[in-house]
Design a protein around this motif. Sequence first.
Motif, mmCIF file in Angstrom:
data_model
loop_
_atom_site.group_PDB
_atom_site.id
_atom_site.type_symbol
_atom_site.label_atom_id
_atom_site.label_comp_id
_atom_site.label_asym_id
_atom_site.label_seq_id
_atom_site.Cartn_x
_atom_site.Cartn_y
_atom_site.Cartn_z
ATOM 1 N N SER A 59 -24.899 99.076 -16.672
ATOM 2 C CA SER A 59 -25.348 100.461 -16.553
ATOM 3 C C SER A 59 -24.172 101.340 -16.144
ATOM 4 C CB SER A 59 -26.473 100.565 -15.525
ATOM 5 O OG SER A 59 -25.955 100.392 -14.232
ATOM 6 N N GLY A 61 -24.044 103.830 -14.127
ATOM 7 C CA GLY A 61 -23.958 104.063 -12.686
ATOM 8 C C GLY A 61 -23.221 102.951 -11.973
ATOM 9 N N LYS A 62 -23.509 101.719 -12.383
ATOM 10 C CA LYS A 62 -22.858 100.573 -11.748
ATOM 11 C C LYS A 62 -21.355 100.579 -12.080
ATOM 12 C CE LYS A 62 -24.411 96.678 -13.031
ATOM 13 N NZ LYS A 62 -25.711 96.069 -13.109
ATOM 14 N N TYR A 64 -19.592 103.137 -12.724
ATOM 15 C CA TYR A 64 -18.952 104.214 -11.967
ATOM 16 C C TYR A 64 -18.532 103.699 -10.594
ATOM 17 C CZ TYR A 64 -18.265 108.293 -9.087
ATOM 18 O OH TYR A 64 -17.733 109.186 -8.207
ATOM 19 N N ALA A 65 -19.500 103.082 -9.902
ATOM 20 C CA ALA A 65 -19.218 102.589 -8.544
ATOM 21 C C ALA A 65 -18.091 101.559 -8.580
ATOM 22 C CB ALA A 65 -20.476 101.999 -7.932
ATOM 23 N N ASN A 135 -34.862 103.156 -15.454
ATOM 24 C CA ASN A 135 -34.929 103.903 -14.204
ATOM 25 C C ASN A 135 -34.312 105.297 -14.398
ATOM 26 O OD1 ASN A 135 -34.605 104.935 -11.615
ATOM 27 N ND2 ASN A 135 -34.251 102.910 -10.739
ATOM 28 N N LEU A 138 -31.150 106.309 -12.629
ATOM 29 C CA LEU A 138 -29.883 105.643 -12.922
ATOM 30 C C LEU A 138 -29.463 105.746 -14.376
ATOM 31 C CD1 LEU A 138 -30.689 102.288 -11.080
ATOM 32 C CD2 LEU A 138 -29.613 104.317 -10.101
ATOM 33 N N GLU A 166 -33.773 98.239 -14.814
ATOM 34 C CA GLU A 166 -32.595 98.711 -14.083
ATOM 35 C C GLU A 166 -31.645 99.419 -15.056
ATOM 36 O OE1 GLU A 166 -28.482 98.050 -13.267
ATOM 37 O OE2 GLU A 166 -29.473 96.254 -13.981
ATOM 38 N N GLN A 170 -32.596 95.900 -19.804
ATOM 39 C CA GLN A 170 -33.715 95.247 -19.131
ATOM 40 C C GLN A 170 -35.039 95.862 -19.583
ATOM 41 O OE1 GLN A 170 -34.175 95.584 -14.920
ATOM 42 N NE2 GLN A 170 -35.249 93.653 -14.805
#
Lengths: 250, 224
Positions: A59, A61-62, A64-65, A135, A138, A166, A170
């Motif tokens: 994803s 968002g993941k 990015y982190a 989601n 996200l 997520e 998924q």
Amino acid sequence: MPARSFISLTGLFLALMAHGACAAEVQVAVASNFTAPMQKIAAGFEQATGHRAKLAFGSTGKFYAQIRHGAPFDVLLAADDETPARLEREGAAVAGSRFTYSIGRMALWSASPGYVDGQGAVLKQGTFKHLAIANPKLAPYGAAAVETLDRLGLLAALRPKFVQGENIAQTFQFVRTGNAELGFVALSQVVEDGTLTRGSAWVVPSGLHAPIRQDAVILARGKDNPAARALMKYLKQDQARAIIKAYGYN
Amino acid sequence: MLSDTDWSAIRLTLELAAVTTVLLLFIGTPIAWWLARTRSAWKGAVGAVVALPIVLPPTVIGFYLLVAMGPEGPVGRLTQTLGLGGLPFTFAGLVVASVFYSMPFVVQPIQNAFEAIGERPLETAATLRASPFDTFFSVVLPLARPGYLTAGVLGFAHTVGEFGVVLMIGGNIPDKTRVVSVQIYDHVEALEYAQAHWLAAGMMAFSFVVLLLLYTLNPTGRRA
């Protein structure tokens, strides 16, 4: 004999050096919805340029982190346009390298044939128990699904039936295994070469949600990586564009 | 600090862990008893199946549960024939998954405790004409108490710490399947690091206190 083997060893070494100089490796973080087309594009890219592309799917968002915390990626193919812009503002991406590689389309999809009609009227009947979405906090496709339901005036009625993936992969898996009767997935997950691969689907008209602009950007780590630049160039070429189109992207 | 959805995730997690632990103490006792006493050739195989969740990644268990409990899968067909509907995305589904996933953490300490008792007390009880049931409740259970304490605490704590399986079969539904670990994951992914910290630090403190209690109260008890 020893002299000869020395020469051939030197030759081999030089050849390896030369190969290393022109054939580089690029680590690419790819948004889940772009998994299938990117695998094809990467194969073409490796053939055409001799560079190697290593793909990681997940994803946005993941990613990015992870990128903010030093993950070793050279290029990000995001599921939105906000994340690459943000990375650029924060100095984690190369300024001016950003471009929109695809505009995502969404489908309301069921694994059983004939379940979803061509107009999405099945949503109003509401005879299903679970509606899978990504989601919305996200995933851009999740946000687009919520927006679509809102415009159709069905959000409040259908919210209790939501099951959330997520990420879009998924979400697809929930529907694919039949645990959710239907769900909003990326069109690229259910279409190949322009036709539906299985089940039944309603291609959500793009007017029902804000366009899902998916941007690519070179990350700080890939600044001087020739393979990263080559990949960005390759994504704009006809061969790659044709594959992207075949998976239902605009 | 903690939002309403955080609190609801905490409540749900404790509920799930409590239900799972109670069920497991009941289901685990006969399995542990059999494993401790049997001379059957099947002992190795059954013990291995019980221990599988220790070595299998949660993705394997989550994936197979999702397929098995789906409308096409064997478990899904059964629950639908029984009129129970599908298990994924429900609290009951999470309980089933957790019972399987936490089973070794409950069965193994109890089994160890049963094995440690040995033959003597049982034979003595038999010579005093105690029935097998009487023997079990007045001799075996009191002697196995440390094992039960370890089993209960580990089963509870391990269920609280569950993540991968819940993520794969839960569907992230508030008040039904969104447990603390999933909520933390959501916060981290949405870059809400402050909220993630509150919950994550709470989990750290909780887990430490639970294990500390276990090791202080039960210093000689056998652990898994």
